[in-house]
Scaffold this motif. Sequence first.
Motif, PDB file in Angstrom:
ATOM      1  N   ASN A   1       0.834  -1.061  -0.408  1.00  0.00           N
ATOM      2  CA  ASN A   1      -0.478  -0.046  -0.062  1.00  0.00           C
ATOM      3  C   ASN A   1       0.980   1.168   0.108  1.00  0.00           C
ATOM      4  OD1 ASN A   1      -2.686  -1.004   0.329  1.00  0.00           O
ATOM      5  ND2 ASN A   1      -1.964  -2.336   2.471  1.00  0.00           N
ATOM      6  N   THR A   2       0.434   2.403  -0.586  1.00  0.00           N
ATOM      7  CA  THR A   2       0.883   3.435  -0.774  1.00  0.00           C
ATOM      8  C   THR A   2       1.188   4.310   0.386  1.00  0.00           C
ATOM      9  OG1 THR A   2       0.947   3.791  -3.396  1.00  0.00           O
ATOM     10  CG2 THR A   2       1.173   5.553  -1.905  1.00  0.00           C
ATOM     11  N   VAL A   3       2.410   4.524   1.149  1.00  0.00           N
ATOM     12  CA  VAL A   3       2.984   5.526   2.054  1.00  0.00           C
ATOM     13  C   VAL A   3       3.224   6.615   1.963  1.00  0.00           C
ATOM     14  CG1 VAL A   3       3.785   5.110   4.781  1.00  0.00           C
ATOM     15  CG2 VAL A   3       3.042   2.648   3.728  1.00  0.00           C
ATOM     16  N   PRO A   4       2.762   7.671   2.540  1.00  0.00           N
ATOM     17  CA  PRO A   4       3.679   9.091   2.119  1.00  0.00           C
ATOM     18  C   PRO A   4       5.336   8.626   2.780  1.00  0.00           C
ATOM     19  CG  PRO A   4       1.799   8.935   3.110  1.00  0.00           C
ATOM     20  CD  PRO A   4       1.476   7.573   2.916  1.00  0.00           C
ATOM     21  N   VAL A   5       6.029   9.330   2.427  1.00  0.00           N
ATOM     22  CA  VAL A   5       7.121   9.293   2.876  1.00  0.00           C
ATOM     23  C   VAL A   5       7.228  11.018   2.613  1.00  0.00           C
ATOM     24  CG1 VAL A   5       9.743   8.726   2.217  1.00  0.00           C
ATOM     25  CG2 VAL A   5       7.787   7.133   2.424  1.00  0.00           C
ATOM     26  N   LYS A   6       7.931  11.112   3.420  1.00  0.00           N
ATOM     27  CA  LYS A   6       7.969  12.733   3.491  1.00  0.00           C
ATOM     28  C   LYS A   6       9.359  12.939   4.416  1.00  0.00           C
ATOM     29  CE  LYS A   6       6.678  17.650   5.439  1.00  0.00           C
ATOM     30  NZ  LYS A   6       4.964  17.663   6.537  1.00  0.00           N
ATOM     31  N   ARG A   7      10.219  13.828   3.537  1.00  0.00           N
ATOM     32  CA  ARG A   7      11.473  14.255   3.890  1.00  0.00           C
ATOM     33  C   ARG A   7      11.226  15.416   5.580  1.00  0.00           C
ATOM     34  NH1 ARG A   7      15.695  11.482   2.549  1.00  0.00           N
ATOM     35  NH2 ARG A   7      15.769  10.754   0.861  1.00  0.00           N
ATOM     36  N   THR A   8      11.532  15.268   6.189  1.00  0.00           N
ATOM     37  CA  THR A   8      11.793  16.464   7.513  1.00  0.00           C
ATOM     38  C   THR A   8      12.554  17.367   7.643  1.00  0.00           C
ATOM     39  OG1 THR A   8      11.904  14.374   9.058  1.00  0.00           O
ATOM     40  CG2 THR A   8      10.336  15.032   8.697  1.00  0.00           C
ATOM     41  N   GLY A   9      13.299  17.396   6.478  1.00  0.00           N
ATOM     42  CA  GLY A   9      14.782  17.849   7.324  1.00  0.00           C
ATOM     43  C   GLY A   9      16.134  18.130   6.256  1.00  0.00           C
ATOM     44  N   VAL A  10      16.928  18.874   6.377  1.00  0.00           N
ATOM     45  CA  VAL A  10      18.626  18.673   5.625  1.00  0.00           C
ATOM     46  C   VAL A  10      19.124  19.251   6.920  1.00  0.00           C
ATOM     47  CG1 VAL A  10      19.848  18.151   4.049  1.00  0.00           C
ATOM     48  CG2 VAL A  10      17.373  17.959   3.579  1.00  0.00           C
ATOM     49  N   VAL A  11      20.115  18.435   7.350  1.00  0.00           N
ATOM     50  CA  VAL A  11      20.845  19.656   8.685  1.00  0.00           C
ATOM     51  C   VAL A  11      21.802  19.171   7.914  1.00  0.00           C
ATOM     52  CG1 VAL A  11      21.515  19.676  10.737  1.00  0.00           C
ATOM     53  CG2 VAL A  11      19.456  18.530  10.294  1.00  0.00           C
ATOM     54  N   VAL A  12      22.937  20.559   7.282  1.00  0.00           N
ATOM     55  CA  VAL A  12      24.376  20.536   6.673  1.00  0.00           C
ATOM     56  C   VAL A  12      25.306  21.119   8.109  1.00  0.00           C
ATOM     57  CG1 VAL A  12      26.422  21.940   5.143  1.00  0.00           C
ATOM     58  CG2 VAL A  12      23.064  21.381   4.758  1.00  0.00           C
ATOM     59  N   THR A  13      26.732  20.185   8.401  1.00  0.00           N
ATOM     60  CA  THR A  13      26.656  20.438   9.754  1.00  0.00           C
ATOM     61  C   THR A  13      28.434  20.170   8.569  1.00  0.00           C
ATOM     62  OG1 THR A  13      27.681  17.991   9.775  1.00  0.00           O
ATOM     63  CG2 THR A  13      25.684  18.938  11.360  1.00  0.00           C
ATOM     64  N   ALA A  14      29.673  21.615   9.687  1.00  0.00           N
ATOM     65  CA  ALA A  14      30.651  22.146   9.479  1.00  0.00           C
ATOM     66  C   ALA A  14      32.081  21.344  10.019  1.00  0.00           C
ATOM     67  CB  ALA A  14      30.627  23.008   9.580  1.00  0.00           C
TER      68      ALA A  14
END
Length: 137
Positions: free
Chosen positions: A124-137
């Motif tokens: 069954n189709t399950v929504p997949v949602k990106r909840t963020g992108v974190v950039v670390t230095a």
Amino acid sequence: MAMETFKVQVTRANKPDEYQAAVRDFKVKLAPDSTGTVNAHEAILQALGACEAIVMASFNKQQNFTYRSFYYTLEGLKSPAAQRPGMERIGVAVHFDTDESKQKCQDFMTFAENTCPVMDNLTNTVPVKRTGVVVTA
């Protein structure tokens, strides 16, 4: 009833293109082309087989089904010419050591398939949602 949250963390392991998935105190090494690790397709098959096995072990008495033992074999088929990255087909067989009839075994396997959350997510189709992108230095 409150929503239940499941969390997994995936980090890079010691080798290039090797990753470690961790959930609670459990860890699995993953890599695309290594004989010493599991690849993503194999991880899906493992999750499906384990889920259905857990369902069977948890519900056999409720379903009035008895067995001495059982095991699963799962095969994922993927063509090198496939247009999508996932598998085209997954074959699942369960092998019972039981005195139950073949029909009752089939009915119990169908119950497990219909009760298994991994099977539900695969079919069954399950929504997949990106909840963020974190950039670390």
